[in-house]
Design a protein around this motif. Structure first.
Motif, PDB file in Angstrom:
ATOM      1  N   ALA A   1       9.188 -26.198  50.511  1.00  0.00           N
ATOM      2  CA  ALA A   1       9.586 -25.969  51.570  1.00  0.00           C
ATOM      3  C   ALA A   1       8.852 -26.231  52.724  1.00  0.00           C
ATOM      4  O   ALA A   1       9.156 -26.715  53.960  1.00  0.00           O
ATOM      5  N   ALA A   2       7.506 -26.345  52.554  1.00  0.00           N
ATOM      6  CA  ALA A   2       6.405 -26.584  53.398  1.00  0.00           C
ATOM      7  C   ALA A   2       6.690 -28.305  53.586  1.00  0.00           C
ATOM      8  O   ALA A   2       6.523 -28.532  54.940  1.00  0.00           O
ATOM      9  N   VAL A   3       6.984 -28.868  52.709  1.00  0.00           N
ATOM     10  CA  VAL A   3       7.153 -30.390  52.927  1.00  0.00           C
ATOM     11  C   VAL A   3       8.275 -30.428  53.666  1.00  0.00           C
ATOM     12  O   VAL A   3       8.619 -31.508  54.825  1.00  0.00           O
ATOM     13  N   VAL A   4       9.598 -29.922  53.432  1.00  0.00           N
ATOM     14  CA  VAL A   4      10.815 -29.949  54.149  1.00  0.00           C
ATOM     15  C   VAL A   4      10.475 -29.618  55.619  1.00  0.00           C
ATOM     16  O   VAL A   4      11.165 -30.047  56.622  1.00  0.00           O
TER      17      VAL A   4
ATOM     18  N   LEU B   1       9.547 -34.565  34.415  1.00  0.00           N
ATOM     19  CA  LEU B   1       9.397 -34.074  35.699  1.00  0.00           C
ATOM     20  C   LEU B   1       8.191 -34.674  36.442  1.00  0.00           C
ATOM     21  O   LEU B   1       7.723 -34.550  37.368  1.00  0.00           O
ATOM     22  N   GLY B   2       7.408 -35.672  35.562  1.00  0.00           N
ATOM     23  CA  GLY B   2       6.197 -36.210  36.010  1.00  0.00           C
ATOM     24  C   GLY B   2       6.251 -36.871  37.414  1.00  0.00           C
ATOM     25  O   GLY B   2       5.510 -36.588  38.565  1.00  0.00           O
ATOM     26  N   ASP B   3       7.312 -37.905  37.673  1.00  0.00           N
ATOM     27  CA  ASP B   3       7.549 -38.646  38.599  1.00  0.00           C
ATOM     28  C   ASP B   3       7.744 -37.371  39.998  1.00  0.00           C
ATOM     29  O   ASP B   3       7.256 -37.981  41.101  1.00  0.00           O
ATOM     30  N   ALA B   4       8.513 -36.617  39.762  1.00  0.00           N
ATOM     31  CA  ALA B   4       8.878 -35.660  40.832  1.00  0.00           C
ATOM     32  C   ALA B   4       7.841 -34.772  41.330  1.00  0.00           C
ATOM     33  O   ALA B   4       7.332 -34.354  42.357  1.00  0.00           O
ATOM     34  N   ALA B   5       7.031 -34.415  40.151  1.00  0.00           N
ATOM     35  CA  ALA B   5       5.743 -33.465  40.313  1.00  0.00           C
ATOM     36  C   ALA B   5       4.571 -34.243  41.077  1.00  0.00           C
ATOM     37  O   ALA B   5       4.098 -33.836  42.050  1.00  0.00           O
ATOM     38  N   ARG B   6       4.460 -35.498  40.719  1.00  0.00           N
ATOM     39  CA  ARG B   6       3.430 -36.565  41.455  1.00  0.00           C
ATOM     40  C   ARG B   6       3.728 -36.609  42.992  1.00  0.00           C
ATOM     41  O   ARG B   6       2.963 -36.690  44.019  1.00  0.00           O
TER      42      ARG B   6
ATOM     43  N   GLU C   1       1.783 -35.379  46.208  1.00  0.00           N
ATOM     44  CA  GLU C   1       0.993 -36.346  47.222  1.00  0.00           C
ATOM     45  C   GLU C   1       1.903 -35.992  48.576  1.00  0.00           C
ATOM     46  O   GLU C   1       0.948 -36.018  49.487  1.00  0.00           O
ATOM     47  N   ARG C   2       3.018 -35.619  48.907  1.00  0.00           N
ATOM     48  CA  ARG C   2       3.533 -35.368  49.941  1.00  0.00           C
ATOM     49  C   ARG C   2       3.010 -33.793  50.306  1.00  0.00           C
ATOM     50  O   ARG C   2       2.765 -33.915  51.410  1.00  0.00           O
TER      51      ARG C   2
ATOM     52  N   VAL D   1       0.922 -33.480  53.987  1.00  0.00           N
ATOM     53  CA  VAL D   1       1.480 -32.406  55.165  1.00  0.00           C
ATOM     54  C   VAL D   1       0.205 -31.331  55.391  1.00  0.00           C
ATOM     55  O   VAL D   1       0.081 -31.180  56.328  1.00  0.00           O
ATOM     56  N   ALA D   2      -0.393 -31.190  54.122  1.00  0.00           N
ATOM     57  CA  ALA D   2      -1.623 -30.050  54.553  1.00  0.00           C
ATOM     58  C   ALA D   2      -2.593 -31.043  55.434  1.00  0.00           C
ATOM     59  O   ALA D   2      -3.186 -30.094  56.202  1.00  0.00           O
ATOM     60  N   GLU D   3      -2.991 -32.166  55.194  1.00  0.00           N
ATOM     61  CA  GLU D   3      -3.983 -32.960  55.949  1.00  0.00           C
ATOM     62  C   GLU D   3      -3.504 -32.947  57.462  1.00  0.00           C
ATOM     63  O   GLU D   3      -4.205 -32.648  58.380  1.00  0.00           O
ATOM     64  N   ASP D   4      -2.245 -33.162  57.662  1.00  0.00           N
ATOM     65  CA  ASP D   4      -1.628 -33.267  58.978  1.00  0.00           C
ATOM     66  C   ASP D   4      -1.702 -32.055  59.652  1.00  0.00           C
ATOM     67  O   ASP D   4      -1.869 -32.109  60.962  1.00  0.00           O
TER      68      ASP D   4
END
Length: 371
Positions: free
Chosen positions: A128-131, A168-173, A177-178, A182-185
């Motif tokens: 939800a934070a990413v979206v 699920l590895g690709d989706a988890a990474r 990363e996203r 977002v946290a840095e932004d």
């Protein structure tokens, strides 16, 4: 194109009709408007209550596309049909995802009885934070992304643990990363990731305790109204069980409610419930039983309680501080509650069977051996 009924009265514009029940409703509070989706029905474009047209005019086209001008042009005191484009505007899809993630956090029907695993609240908050970061300019809450990031912090370690998972590895990474971006932004510090083993055993319920002794006089079951209970506390497919039992010369009403799958333990820790025998106006606490699988409790009733036939005996269960015994439409019958709750369970089962939906749903289906 899809036709929708639009009306304006006293300056408020209604686009379509909000879902009939809160159990079905995904919601986003946007600038000048409230957007709602019927999640179990798969509604793609939202219904809306636009209470501040000037503020909403800046973004309404991003949800409804070119139909936004026709919506805003509906005169006060009139009602008409407006054709909406099937795909909506550029932010229709992310807003629907955000609404659904909020719905999952509030209404996902975790149930051992129905085979619906619990979802991780932290993973839901991370998604939800990413979206929310992508649609921040529309949201009415200025600190929405920061609030979600704070709730998402515990997801850092599970995401690291799943990074090498073959499914699920690709989706988890990608999510990790996203989330970090977002946290840095937004100037929020997340914990450093560490690869921790996933604990599939944490999704199972402990075995229940033994039934109480005594001589049973009457017994029955009753519905649970989800609106009186926080998410992740009781099994969504369970009914409460009650028993009138003679024990040590007293007439006791025993009440038991199955707990939700223990993956929700972080949200359910310290949860306490209360029960009320409506016919006798007797209230009492329900606490986690020794086996850990149920909430249970008992209260002494007068001998006249035996005069109430089992079909007419009703017991109400609620969470103090979350709702009261008379909140959330107390007159609802079991059949009506079931009609409102069954579509939610069916939606969850469809999503799990399809292996789609949010990352949290895919993780839950993977670690739960019953699904």
């Amino acid at each position: 194109m899809t036709g929708v009924r639009v009306r304006r009265a006293d300056g408020t514009l209604w686009v379509g009709r909000a879902p009939a029940h809160p159990e079905w409703t995904g919601l986003v509070e946007a600038e000048g408007a409230v957007l709602t989706w019927d999640v179990p029905a798969g509604q793609r474009l939202p219904s809306a209550e636009v209470h501040h047209g000037e503020r909403a005019a800046d973004w309404l086209w991003q949800v409804y596309g070119p139909a936004a001008d026709a919506l805003l042009a509906v005169p006060d005191g009139t009602e008409t049909d407006v054709e909406l484009p099937a795909g909506g505007g550029p932010l229709a899809e992310p807003l629907a995802r955000l609404a659904r993630l909020g719905w999952l956090a509030a209404w996902w029907p975790a149930s051992q009885l129905a085979g619906v695993p619990a979802l991780s609240a932290a993973l839901l908050a991370a998604e939800a934070a990413v979206v929310a970061a992508d649609v921040e300019g529309l949201l009415d809450e200025p600190d929405a992304v920061e609030r979600l990031l704070a709730r998402a912090a515990p997801a850092v370690h599970p995401l690291a643990a799943l990074a090498d998972d073959p499914e699920l590895g690709d989706a988890a990474r990608a999510l990790a990363e996203r989330l970090a971006e977002v946290a840095e932004d937004f100037g929020v510090e997340l914990p450093e990731p560490a690869a921790l083993p996933a604990d599939a055993g944490g999704w199972a319920l402990a075995a229940g305790g033994e039934p109480p002794g005594g001589v049973t006089a009457l017994s029955g079951v009753g519905p649970l109204n989800w609106r009186r209970l926080p998410p992740g506390v009781v099994d969504a497919a369970a009914e409460l069980r009650w028993t009138l039992v003679r024990r040590e010369g007293r007439l006791l009403l025993d009440v038991a409610v199955a707990r939700a799958p223990s993956a929700f333990a972080e949200e359910a820790q310290g949860a306490a419930l209360r029960a009320r025998s409506d016919a006798d106006a007797v209230e009492f606490p329900l606490e986690v039983t020794a086996g850990g699988a149920e909430f249970g409790g008992a209260a002494e009733l007068p001998p006249t309680a035996l005069l109430v036939p089992a079909p007419r005996r009703t017991v109400t269960v609620w969470a103090p501080g979350y709702a009261g015994p008379d909140d959330a439409e107390p007159a609802l019958e079991a059949a009506e509650l079931a009609a409102r709750q069954e579509p939610v369970l069916a939606h969850a089962e469809r999503q799990l069977d399809a292996g789609e939906g949010s990352f949290a749903e895919r993780v839950a289906a993977l670690v739960d051996p019953e699904v």
